[in-house]
Design a protein around this motif. Structure first.
Motif, PDB file in Angstrom:
ATOM      1  N   MET A 150       0.842  -1.184   0.000  1.00  0.00           N
ATOM      2  CA  MET A 150       0.000   0.000   0.000  1.00  0.00           C
ATOM      3  C   MET A 150       0.882   1.240   0.000  1.00  0.00           C
ATOM      4  SD  MET A 150      -3.375   1.243   1.796  1.00  0.00           S
ATOM      5  CE  MET A 150      -3.779  -0.382   2.169  1.00  0.00           C
ATOM      6  N   GLN A 151       0.470   2.224  -0.767  1.00  0.00           N
ATOM      7  CA  GLN A 151       1.162   3.502  -0.829  1.00  0.00           C
ATOM      8  C   GLN A 151       0.487   4.489   0.117  1.00  0.00           C
ATOM      9  OE1 GLN A 151       3.949   4.385  -2.986  1.00  0.00           O
ATOM     10  NE2 GLN A 151       3.974   2.159  -2.903  1.00  0.00           N
ATOM     11  N   HIS A 152       1.280   5.368   0.681  1.00  0.00           N
ATOM     12  CA  HIS A 152       0.778   6.389   1.595  1.00  0.00           C
ATOM     13  C   HIS A 152       1.489   7.696   1.264  1.00  0.00           C
ATOM     14  CE1 HIS A 152      -0.393   8.270   5.445  1.00  0.00           C
ATOM     15  NE2 HIS A 152       0.801   8.819   5.377  1.00  0.00           N
ATOM     16  N   PHE A 153       0.736   8.788   1.205  1.00  0.00           N
ATOM     17  CA  PHE A 153       1.361  10.105   1.086  1.00  0.00           C
ATOM     18  C   PHE A 153       0.459  11.154   1.705  1.00  0.00           C
ATOM     19  CE2 PHE A 153      -1.098   9.896  -2.845  1.00  0.00           C
ATOM     20  CZ  PHE A 153      -1.582  11.187  -3.015  1.00  0.00           C
ATOM     21  N   GLU A 154       1.079  12.287   2.030  1.00  0.00           N
ATOM     22  CA  GLU A 154       0.359  13.421   2.595  1.00  0.00           C
ATOM     23  C   GLU A 154       0.766  14.680   1.848  1.00  0.00           C
ATOM     24  OE1 GLU A 154       0.745  13.678   6.852  1.00  0.00           O
ATOM     25  OE2 GLU A 154       0.435  11.505   7.085  1.00  0.00           O
ATOM     26  N   VAL A 155      -0.209  15.559   1.637  1.00  0.00           N
ATOM     27  CA  VAL A 155       0.037  16.855   1.010  1.00  0.00           C
ATOM     28  C   VAL A 155      -0.577  17.908   1.924  1.00  0.00           C
ATOM     29  CG1 VAL A 155      -0.455  18.345  -0.973  1.00  0.00           C
ATOM     30  CG2 VAL A 155       0.006  15.899  -1.339  1.00  0.00           C
ATOM     31  N   THR A 156       0.222  18.894   2.313  1.00  0.00           N
ATOM     32  CA  THR A 156      -0.257  19.980   3.169  1.00  0.00           C
ATOM     33  C   THR A 156      -0.278  21.272   2.359  1.00  0.00           C
ATOM     34  OG1 THR A 156       0.601  18.904   5.144  1.00  0.00           O
ATOM     35  CG2 THR A 156       0.154  21.266   5.305  1.00  0.00           C
ATOM     36  N   THR A 157      -1.414  21.973   2.434  1.00  0.00           N
ATOM     37  CA  THR A 157      -1.626  23.197   1.671  1.00  0.00           C
ATOM     38  C   THR A 157      -2.227  24.247   2.590  1.00  0.00           C
ATOM     39  OG1 THR A 157      -2.147  21.808  -0.256  1.00  0.00           O
ATOM     40  CG2 THR A 157      -2.725  24.151  -0.403  1.00  0.00           C
ATOM     41  N   THR A 158      -1.746  25.484   2.500  1.00  0.00           N
ATOM     42  CA  THR A 158      -2.334  26.590   3.247  1.00  0.00           C
ATOM     43  C   THR A 158      -3.213  27.394   2.293  1.00  0.00           C
ATOM     44  OG1 THR A 158      -0.425  26.660   4.717  1.00  0.00           O
ATOM     45  CG2 THR A 158      -1.840  28.613   4.669  1.00  0.00           C
ATOM     46  N   LEU A 159      -4.431  27.663   2.740  1.00  0.00           N
ATOM     47  CA  LEU A 159      -5.394  28.390   1.919  1.00  0.00           C
ATOM     48  C   LEU A 159      -5.902  29.610   2.672  1.00  0.00           C
ATOM     49  CD1 LEU A 159      -6.348  25.020   1.604  1.00  0.00           C
ATOM     50  CD2 LEU A 159      -6.968  26.158  -0.498  1.00  0.00           C
ATOM     51  N   ALA A 160      -6.152  30.690   1.952  1.00  0.00           N
ATOM     52  CA  ALA A 160      -6.602  31.948   2.551  1.00  0.00           C
ATOM     53  C   ALA A 160      -8.122  31.976   2.641  1.00  0.00           C
ATOM     54  CB  ALA A 160      -6.090  33.122   1.734  1.00  0.00           C
ATOM     55  N   ALA A 161      -8.674  30.982   3.318  1.00  0.00           N
ATOM     56  CA  ALA A 161     -10.118  30.899   3.543  1.00  0.00           C
ATOM     57  C   ALA A 161     -10.333  30.107   4.830  1.00  0.00           C
ATOM     58  CB  ALA A 161     -10.803  30.206   2.364  1.00  0.00           C
ATOM     59  N   SER A 162     -11.488  30.285   5.443  1.00  0.00           N
ATOM     60  CA  SER A 162     -11.785  29.619   6.715  1.00  0.00           C
ATOM     61  C   SER A 162     -11.893  28.106   6.525  1.00  0.00           C
ATOM     62  CB  SER A 162     -13.099  30.145   7.281  1.00  0.00           C
ATOM     63  OG  SER A 162     -14.179  29.695   6.469  1.00  0.00           O
ATOM     64  N   PRO A 163     -11.661  27.337   7.588  1.00  0.00           N
ATOM     65  CA  PRO A 163     -11.831  25.886   7.486  1.00  0.00           C
ATOM     66  C   PRO A 163     -13.216  25.481   6.987  1.00  0.00           C
ATOM     67  CG  PRO A 163     -10.628  26.390   9.482  1.00  0.00           C
ATOM     68  CD  PRO A 163     -11.090  27.709   8.898  1.00  0.00           C
ATOM     69  N   GLU A 164     -14.255  26.175   7.430  1.00  0.00           N
ATOM     70  CA  GLU A 164     -15.616  25.861   6.987  1.00  0.00           C
ATOM     71  C   GLU A 164     -15.744  26.028   5.466  1.00  0.00           C
ATOM     72  OE1 GLU A 164     -19.561  24.705   7.116  1.00  0.00           O
ATOM     73  OE2 GLU A 164     -18.202  24.684   8.831  1.00  0.00           O
ATOM     74  N   ARG A 165     -15.207  27.119   4.961  1.00  0.00           N
ATOM     75  CA  ARG A 165     -15.291  27.382   3.517  1.00  0.00           C
ATOM     76  C   ARG A 165     -14.493  26.356   2.707  1.00  0.00           C
ATOM     77  NH1 ARG A 165     -13.366  32.684   0.530  1.00  0.00           N
ATOM     78  NH2 ARG A 165     -14.223  32.225  -1.506  1.00  0.00           N
ATOM     79  N   VAL A 166     -13.303  26.005   3.185  1.00  0.00           N
ATOM     80  CA  VAL A 166     -12.471  25.017   2.487  1.00  0.00           C
ATOM     81  C   VAL A 166     -13.128  23.642   2.565  1.00  0.00           C
ATOM     82  CG1 VAL A 166     -10.194  23.935   2.364  1.00  0.00           C
ATOM     83  CG2 VAL A 166     -10.386  26.369   2.923  1.00  0.00           C
ATOM     84  N   PHE A 167     -13.663  23.293   3.730  1.00  0.00           N
ATOM     85  CA  PHE A 167     -14.376  22.029   3.919  1.00  0.00           C
ATOM     86  C   PHE A 167     -15.471  21.887   2.862  1.00  0.00           C
ATOM     87  CE2 PHE A 167     -17.633  19.388   5.941  1.00  0.00           C
ATOM     88  CZ  PHE A 167     -16.912  18.382   6.562  1.00  0.00           C
ATOM     89  N   GLU A 168     -16.310  22.935   2.734  1.00  0.00           N
ATOM     90  CA  GLU A 168     -17.409  22.895   1.766  1.00  0.00           C
ATOM     91  C   GLU A 168     -16.902  22.829   0.330  1.00  0.00           C
ATOM     92  OE1 GLU A 168     -20.464  25.780   2.285  1.00  0.00           O
ATOM     93  OE2 GLU A 168     -21.034  24.966   4.253  1.00  0.00           O
ATOM     94  N   ALA A 169     -15.850  23.573   0.015  1.00  0.00           N
ATOM     95  CA  ALA A 169     -15.312  23.548  -1.352  1.00  0.00           C
ATOM     96  C   ALA A 169     -14.836  22.150  -1.718  1.00  0.00           C
ATOM     97  CB  ALA A 169     -14.179  24.563  -1.489  1.00  0.00           C
ATOM     98  N   CYS A 170     -14.253  21.456  -0.760  1.00  0.00           N
ATOM     99  CA  CYS A 170     -13.737  20.108  -1.038  1.00  0.00           C
ATOM    100  C   CYS A 170     -14.851  19.083  -1.198  1.00  0.00           C
ATOM    101  CB  CYS A 170     -12.772  19.675   0.057  1.00  0.00           C
ATOM    102  SG  CYS A 170     -11.210  20.567  -0.002  1.00  0.00           S
ATOM    103  N   LEU A 171     -16.033  19.378  -0.701  1.00  0.00           N
ATOM    104  CA  LEU A 171     -17.181  18.488  -0.850  1.00  0.00           C
ATOM    105  C   LEU A 171     -18.080  18.871  -2.021  1.00  0.00           C
ATOM    106  CD1 LEU A 171     -18.028  18.139   2.906  1.00  0.00           C
ATOM    107  CD2 LEU A 171     -17.434  16.249   1.383  1.00  0.00           C
TER     108      LEU A 171
END
Length: 148
Positions: A1-22
């Motif tokens: 199994m492969q595993h990786f992580e990507v971390t990104t900083t975005l200039a929007a609130s967690p709620e807004r980013v959460f919704e955009a990703c869904l």
């Protein structure tokens, strides 16, 4: 199994980013380079816990379909999508969202996947997909950073 992580900083609130990703439409816009489109399940709007979507896209000159379902949800901190049907033997993508202390969000994608076909799949995972998949996620996140 492969595993990786990507971390990104975005200039929007967690709620807004959460919704955009869904958001199904936002997802297809972020994957326009692979002609991705929603073709089954929820094809518009925001996915919620238990809902699924089937995406069709072109990668490596082939058309692929992947059906994923939202299997965990802790709004606006985290959600998980997992493949129900598609090209992988296993696919699990956990999306984590944390405030960055300046009004933005630190988003961490944690992905575990495995291709089918035993040894052939493991070779594909380590030689091609281990660099291709993180690149795809970074591209998607760059789109989100531009649009949010």
């Amino acid at each position: 199994m492969q595993h990786f992580e990507v971390t990104t900083t975005l200039a929007a609130s967690p709620e807004r980013v959460f919704e955009a990703c869904l958001n199904v439409e936002e997802h297809t816009r972020s994957m326009a380079a692979s002609s991705e489109q929603a073709v089954g399940g929820r094809t518009h709007g925001l996915l919620t816990l238990g809902e699924g979507v089937t995406f069709e896209a072109r990668h490596f000159g082939l058309t692929w379909r992947l059906t994923a379902r939202i299997t965990a949800w802790d709004r606006p901190r985290c959600f998980v999508d997992e493949q129900e049907a598609g090209p992988f033997q296993q696919w699990r993508h956990a999306h984590h969202f944390a405030p960055d202390g300046a009004g933005g969000t630190v988003m961490t994608d944690v992905i575990d996947f495995a291709s089918p076909l035993g040894a052939i799949g493991r070779i594909a995972d380590t030689t091609v997909l281990s660099w291709y998949m993180p690149k795809l996620i970074r591209s998607r996140n760059a789109h989100l950073a531009r649009t949010l």
